[in-house]
Design an enzyme around this catalytic site. Structure first.
Site, PDB file in Angstrom:
ATOM      1  N   CYS A  27     -30.943 -70.726  97.482  1.00  0.00           N
ATOM      2  CA  CYS A  27     -31.170 -71.066  98.881  1.00  0.00           C
ATOM      3  C   CYS A  27     -30.594 -72.429  99.224  1.00  0.00           C
ATOM      4  O   CYS A  27     -30.038 -73.126  98.384  1.00  0.00           O
ATOM      5  CB  CYS A  27     -32.675 -71.065  99.168  1.00  0.00           C
ATOM      6  SG  CYS A  27     -33.541 -69.590  98.610  1.00  0.00           S
TER       7      CYS A  27
ATOM      8  N   GLY B  92     -27.614 -68.571 101.621  1.00  0.00           N
ATOM      9  CA  GLY B  92     -28.665 -67.597 101.890  1.00  0.00           C
ATOM     10  C   GLY B  92     -28.457 -66.928 103.223  1.00  0.00           C
ATOM     11  O   GLY B  92     -28.242 -67.604 104.227  1.00  0.00           O
TER      12      GLY B  92
ATOM     13  N   ASN C 130     -35.542 -74.923  96.856  1.00  0.00           N
ATOM     14  CA  ASN C 130     -34.428 -74.159  96.300  1.00  0.00           C
ATOM     15  C   ASN C 130     -34.615 -74.140  94.800  1.00  0.00           C
ATOM     16  O   ASN C 130     -34.734 -75.204  94.182  1.00  0.00           O
ATOM     17  CB  ASN C 130     -33.096 -74.819  96.673  1.00  0.00           C
ATOM     18  CG  ASN C 130     -31.910 -74.151  95.981  1.00  0.00           C
ATOM     19  OD1 ASN C 130     -31.945 -72.969  95.671  1.00  0.00           O
ATOM     20  ND2 ASN C 130     -30.867 -74.925  95.735  1.00  0.00           N
ATOM     21  N   GLY C 131     -34.691 -72.963  94.212  1.00  0.00           N
ATOM     22  CA  GLY C 131     -34.866 -72.874  92.778  1.00  0.00           C
ATOM     23  C   GLY C 131     -35.879 -71.833  92.375  1.00  0.00           C
ATOM     24  O   GLY C 131     -36.149 -70.895  93.119  1.00  0.00           O
TER      25      GLY C 131
ATOM     26  N   TYR D 163     -19.032 -71.545  91.823  1.00  0.00           N
ATOM     27  CA  TYR D 163     -19.111 -70.508  92.855  1.00  0.00           C
ATOM     28  C   TYR D 163     -19.932 -70.878  94.081  1.00  0.00           C
ATOM     29  O   TYR D 163     -19.482 -70.692  95.203  1.00  0.00           O
ATOM     30  CB  TYR D 163     -19.680 -69.224  92.235  1.00  0.00           C
ATOM     31  CG  TYR D 163     -19.834 -68.083  93.218  1.00  0.00           C
ATOM     32  CD1 TYR D 163     -18.743 -67.307  93.585  1.00  0.00           C
ATOM     33  CD2 TYR D 163     -21.063 -67.803  93.803  1.00  0.00           C
ATOM     34  CE1 TYR D 163     -18.878 -66.270  94.497  1.00  0.00           C
ATOM     35  CE2 TYR D 163     -21.197 -66.766  94.724  1.00  0.00           C
ATOM     36  CZ  TYR D 163     -20.111 -66.005  95.063  1.00  0.00           C
ATOM     37  OH  TYR D 163     -20.245 -64.993  95.972  1.00  0.00           O
TER      38      TYR D 163
END
Length: 472
Positions: free
Chosen positions: A11, A37, A112-113, A252
């Site tokens: 995210c 996201g 995020n995670g 990426y």
């Protein structure tokens, strides 16, 4: 009980304090983080006394209406979140930021995670009477925060963070402060910026560029920063630093114009392509990159090898990223819609195709087939990262060996599967050489090597290994 794929997400978060256009800036910043996201988005804002929020499913412009953003306009403090969700957890209840109301004060949370001990903590909390409304890790954190015996907010946050294992970047909004924190390995990115004299934070620096903010620096592993009307206060919740930045962020996830430690992702990817050219001995007429995240690596490969670089594949800009599109059928359909070969460029040519990674093999197989159909004489695949062989438990939706082609096939078997004339991956050693040349303090390479820097407490890893042994 959690499904293995249901606990992972990748995210983007943003936060700003003390700006008269906080909600507007947050919306713009989230738009620049949309690649992180596509399944949900939200904003929580503070007026100094109470918190107010809006969230929804889908892309940002679908999730939040103009009216909702306008309703938050008067408030000078805000956090925002864009979310990738697995198929099993793509529901409104799991969309962040979460907004909690209580007599002791309001609380907004975005992260995020992924926690690797979330199930363990949830069971313990439930046994003590806690009730959960979502399947998100962050609700576990909210319960830990509220149960802390510390007398002040910072103490409560530190207490909660010290009970968590995993990879995380947090934005925690109270009525009178914005607190951000990074796990002690720094797996997920979080940056500090400044706009019009006001502090802001974001998962990537491209969010700062979008709003005209200055990129100050990356947060350090274990760092805790509190921003309020009194200014900014630097602290730590952990004094054990084990820098292990996610390698896939460089390869990426991050946008090419984003920076890590003031080095652009574009330059790093270009260097990865140069390194690949030293390990891939193939005679070809042209080098082409898979849009968009592989274009820099293709340019680096071409520059180093002396083989001309061409735009042999074009991307439909209105199709999202297939790696984070839930469901295999949806991915295959998206790939067909997304990429098209340019016949005039590839026909009769021996081609080197540079991609940044091969996860399931869907995209690679289609590309090789499409290029041959367009008249390519030979198609050689080069990958600017090592073979992705192992699941990620730190916030990326690849959570079982069954989803990863390199976990069960050799390089030659993958080459045969995708139909390429040859297949070459960048070695793990070369990858780390590139990262070190850009000042890396340490990278997580668990998805390539199986060396997990953070303990997986929830017994997920044994389950995944058992699935692999059964050929699931």
């Amino acid at each position: 009980m959690y499904e293995l794929k249901g606990i992972n997400e990748e995210c983007g978060i943003f936060g700003v304090w003390g700006h008269e256009k906080a909600s507007e800036l947050t919306y713009i910043a989230l738009h620049s983080l949309q690649h992180r996201g596509q399944n949900g988005a939200g904003i929580v804002a503070s007026n100094g006394e109470f918190l107010f929020g809006a969230r929804g499913l889908g892309l940002l412009n679908e999730a939040l209406s103009t009216e909702q953003v306008k309703s938050l306009k008067p408030f000078p403090n805000a956090i925002g979140h864009v979310r990738y969700a697995t198929k099993t957890s793509s529901e409104l209840a799991n969309v962040q930021p979460f907004l909690f109301k209580s007599y002791s004060g309001d609380l907004g949370l975005a992260h995020n995670g992924n926690f690797t001990n979330a199930i363990h903590l949830r069971k313990a909390l439930e046994s003590e009477g806690s009730i959960f409304q979502t399947s998100s890790d962050i609700e576990v954190f909210a319960h830990l925060l509220k149960r802390s015996k510390s007398r002040n907010k910072k103490g409560k946050i530190k207490s909660a963070l010290r009970q968590i294992k995993g990879a995380y970047a947090f934005a925690i909004l109270h009525e009178d402060s914005l607190t951000v924190a990074l796990d002690d390995h720094g797996v997920r990115p979080l940056m500090l910026g400044k706009i019009d004299g006001c502090w802001c934070v974001a998962s990537e620096t491209c969010a700062f560029s979008a709003i005209g903010a200055e990129y100050i620096r990356d947060l350090e592993p274990g760092e805790l920063i509190t921003i309020s009307d009194e200014g900014i206060e630097y602290d730590r919740h952990s004094f054990v630093e084990n820098p292990s930045m996610c390698s896939m962020e460089y390869i990426y996830f991050a946008r090419a114009d984003s920076e890590f430690r003031h080095h652009s992702t574009y330059r790093i990817r270009k260097a990865l392509g140069e390194a690949l050219s030293e390990e891939m001995n193939v005679d070809a007429d042209i080098v082409i990159g898979v849009p968009d995240s592989s274009l820099a690596a293709a340019r680096g490969y071409a520059n180093k090898s002396g083989i001309p670089h061409e735009a042999g594949l074009l991307k439909n800009r209105y199709v999202g990223r297939t790696f984070i599109t839930p469901g295999q059928e949806a991915r295959e359909r998206a790939v067909r819609m997304k990429l098209s070969p340019v016949r005039d460029i590839v026909e009769g040519k021996k081609i080197i195709v540079i991609d940044d990674s091969i996860v399931r093999g869907t995209t690679s197989k289609y590309i090789v087939k499409a290029l041959r159909k367009a008249g390519a004489k030979e198609v050689h695949m080069g990958v600017s990262s090592p073979p992705l062989k192992h699941p990620c438990f730190y916030g990326i939706d690849v959570s079982t060996h069954a989803e990863i082609i390199a976990s069960k096939k050799t390089t030659e078997e993958i080459r045969d599967e995708i139909g390429a004339d040859s297949l070459t991956y960048l070695s793990v050693g070369k990858m780390h050489e590139v990262y070190h040349s850009f000042g890396s303090r340490g990278q997580c390479d668990a998805c390539f090597t199986g060396n997990y820097p953070i303990e997986v407490v929830d017994n997920v890893l044994p389950q995944v290994k058992e699935q692999k042994s059964k050929g699931v």
